[in-house]
Design a protein around this motif. Structure first.
Motif, PDB file in Angstrom:
ATOM      1  N   MET A   1       0.849  -1.171   0.000  1.00 53.25           N
ATOM      2  CA  MET A   1       0.000   0.000   0.000  1.00 53.25           C
ATOM      3  C   MET A   1       0.902   1.244   0.000  1.00 53.25           C
ATOM      4  N   ASN A   2       0.658   2.130  -0.955  1.00 50.34           N
ATOM      5  CA  ASN A   2       1.465   3.350  -0.987  1.00 50.34           C
ATOM      6  C   ASN A   2       0.877   4.399  -0.038  1.00 50.34           C
ATOM      7  N   GLN A   3       1.588   5.509   0.092  1.00 50.74           N
ATOM      8  CA  GLN A   3       1.184   6.534   1.044  1.00 50.74           C
ATOM      9  C   GLN A   3      -0.193   7.114   0.713  1.00 50.74           C
ATOM     10  N   ASN A   4      -0.476   7.298  -0.565  1.00 59.12           N
ATOM     11  CA  ASN A   4      -1.757   7.832  -0.985  1.00 59.12           C
ATOM     12  C   ASN A   4      -2.905   6.904  -0.592  1.00 59.12           C
ATOM     13  N   GLU A   5      -2.746   5.612  -0.843  1.00 60.71           N
ATOM     14  CA  GLU A   5      -3.768   4.623  -0.489  1.00 60.71           C
ATOM     15  C   GLU A   5      -3.951   4.567   1.030  1.00 60.71           C
ATOM     16  N   PHE A   6      -2.839   4.656   1.750  1.00 60.11           N
ATOM     17  CA  PHE A   6      -2.891   4.643   3.211  1.00 60.11           C
ATOM     18  C   PHE A   6      -3.707   5.831   3.721  1.00 60.11           C
ATOM     19  N   MET A   7      -3.441   7.014   3.180  1.00 60.23           N
ATOM     20  CA  MET A   7      -4.167   8.211   3.620  1.00 60.23           C
ATOM     21  C   MET A   7      -5.653   8.107   3.284  1.00 60.23           C
ATOM     22  N   GLN A   8      -5.988   7.513   2.142  1.00 66.99           N
ATOM     23  CA  GLN A   8      -7.396   7.305   1.795  1.00 66.99           C
ATOM     24  C   GLN A   8      -8.063   6.368   2.795  1.00 66.99           C
ATOM     25  N   LEU A   9      -7.304   5.399   3.281  1.00 69.75           N
ATOM     26  CA  LEU A   9      -7.831   4.441   4.248  1.00 69.75           C
ATOM     27  C   LEU A   9      -8.087   5.096   5.606  1.00 69.75           C
ATOM     28  N   VAL A  10      -7.156   5.924   6.080  1.00 70.79           N
ATOM     29  CA  VAL A  10      -7.272   6.485   7.432  1.00 70.79           C
ATOM     30  C   VAL A  10      -8.010   7.822   7.498  1.00 70.79           C
ATOM     31  N   ASN A  11      -8.123   8.540   6.384  1.00 65.40           N
ATOM     32  CA  ASN A  11      -8.781   9.852   6.420  1.00 65.40           C
ATOM     33  C   ASN A  11     -10.192   9.838   7.002  1.00 65.40           C
ATOM     34  N   PRO A  12     -11.029   8.831   6.698  1.00 71.01           N
ATOM     35  CA  PRO A  12     -12.392   8.855   7.244  1.00 71.01           C
ATOM     36  C   PRO A  12     -12.463   8.845   8.776  1.00 71.01           C
ATOM     37  N   PHE A  13     -11.448   8.322   9.455  1.00 73.50           N
ATOM     38  CA  PHE A  13     -11.519   8.256  10.919  1.00 73.50           C
ATOM     39  C   PHE A  13     -10.370   8.972  11.627  1.00 73.50           C
ATOM     40  N   LYS A  14      -9.573   9.717  10.880  1.00 74.52           N
ATOM     41  CA  LYS A  14      -8.455  10.453  11.469  1.00 74.52           C
ATOM     42  C   LYS A  14      -8.945  11.467  12.517  1.00 74.52           C
ATOM     43  N   ASP A  15     -10.029  12.166  12.218  1.00 76.17           N
ATOM     44  CA  ASP A  15     -10.573  13.145  13.166  1.00 76.17           C
ATOM     45  C   ASP A  15     -11.089  12.465  14.426  1.00 76.17           C
ATOM     46  N   LYS A  16     -11.645  11.274  14.277  1.00 80.48           N
ATOM     47  CA  LYS A  16     -12.150  10.521  15.421  1.00 80.48           C
ATOM     48  C   LYS A  16     -10.995  10.152  16.357  1.00 80.48           C
ATOM     49  N   ILE A  17      -9.862   9.786  15.786  1.00 76.04           N
ATOM     50  CA  ILE A  17      -8.664   9.480  16.572  1.00 76.04           C
ATOM     51  C   ILE A  17      -8.263  10.720  17.369  1.00 76.04           C
ATOM     52  N   PHE A  18      -8.226  11.869  16.684  1.00 72.42           N
ATOM     53  CA  PHE A  18      -7.842  13.119  17.345  1.00 72.42           C
ATOM     54  C   PHE A  18      -8.808  13.462  18.476  1.00 72.42           C
ATOM     55  N   ARG A  19     -10.126  13.338  18.214  1.00 74.97           N
ATOM     56  CA  ARG A  19     -11.113  13.695  19.245  1.00 74.97           C
ATOM     57  C   ARG A  19     -10.979  12.807  20.477  1.00 74.97           C
ATOM     58  N   MET A  20     -10.750  11.516  20.261  1.00 79.02           N
ATOM     59  CA  MET A  20     -10.586  10.623  21.407  1.00 79.02           C
ATOM     60  C   MET A  20      -9.318  10.998  22.171  1.00 79.02           C
ATOM     61  N   ALA A  21      -8.246  11.271  21.458  1.00 78.13           N
ATOM     62  CA  ALA A  21      -6.999  11.662  22.108  1.00 78.13           C
ATOM     63  C   ALA A  21      -7.183  12.974  22.871  1.00 78.13           C
ATOM     64  N   LYS A  22      -7.880  13.920  22.279  1.00 78.36           N
ATOM     65  CA  LYS A  22      -8.117  15.213  22.926  1.00 78.36           C
ATOM     66  C   LYS A  22      -8.962  15.032  24.180  1.00 78.36           C
ATOM     67  N   ARG A  23      -9.965  14.162  24.085  1.00 77.42           N
ATOM     68  CA  ARG A  23     -10.831  13.904  25.233  1.00 77.42           C
ATOM     69  C   ARG A  23     -10.015  13.344  26.399  1.00 77.42           C
ATOM     70  N   LEU A  24      -9.081  12.488  26.097  1.00 75.77           N
ATOM     71  CA  LEU A  24      -8.299  11.845  27.154  1.00 75.77           C
ATOM     72  C   LEU A  24      -7.120  12.701  27.628  1.00 75.77           C
TER      73      LEU A  24
END
Length: 169
Positions: free
Chosen positions: A1-24
């Protein structure tokens, strides 16, 4: 998987990761660091990501574990929950003040919840995750999650009633 494909995979939930981290972690900078750390760890697992049913659940689990490790090493007793999006709608000034006051009380009550209940409320009521996803992240069965969520909500509700004399108790 190249970097572009990886970013397409994680982009839909990247903000969710940040929000959980911010909450904690509370701090925006620490949450950004945590998000970056989780994405790097995911990238390092790049070739094995296809093995997982839900990469998002894996990412959320990694986020939870990373943040809890950070808290244990730094300031385990000084956690605070912050929710900035409580009132985005257009409301009168009085309503906005009341909403903020109410959220501040809920925030204080949530700070006193056991860590597991705090995480479950965050994931279910704020992140709107399904019970199955929460179960994967917290390694719990769905009935235990429902029970913990119910207890957390009851604690919040009862404390709000006692604190503000809302409703007829």
């Amino acid at each position: 998987m190249n970097q572009n494909e990886f970013m397409q995979l994680v982009n839909p939930f990247k903000d969710k990761i940040f929000r959980m981290a911010k909450r904690l972690l509370v701090s925006t900078e620490e949450a950004e660091d945590a998000t970056q750390e989780v994405l790097v760890k995911l990238w390092n697992k790049n070739e094995n990501l296809d093995e997982y049913k839900s990469v998002e659940a894996v990412a959320m689990t990694m986020t939870k574990n990373y943040c809890l490790d950070q808290l244990k090493s730094k300031r385990a007793s000084n956690m605070k929950i912050v929710h900035n999006n409580f009132t985005d709608r257009e409301a009168g000034l009085q309503q906005k003040v009341e909403d903020r006051d109410t959220w501040n009380w809920v925030e204080k009550i949530m700070n006193d919840l056991p860590e597991q209940q705090k995480l479950i409320v965050q994931m279910r009521d704020i992140e709107e995750m399904e019970f199955e996803e929460i179960g994967k992240v917290l390694e719990m069965n769905e009935s235990a999650i429902r029970t913990a969520l119910s207890r957390a909500r009851k604690t919040i509700r009862e404390t709000m009633i006692k604190t503000h004399h809302y409703g007829i108790g």
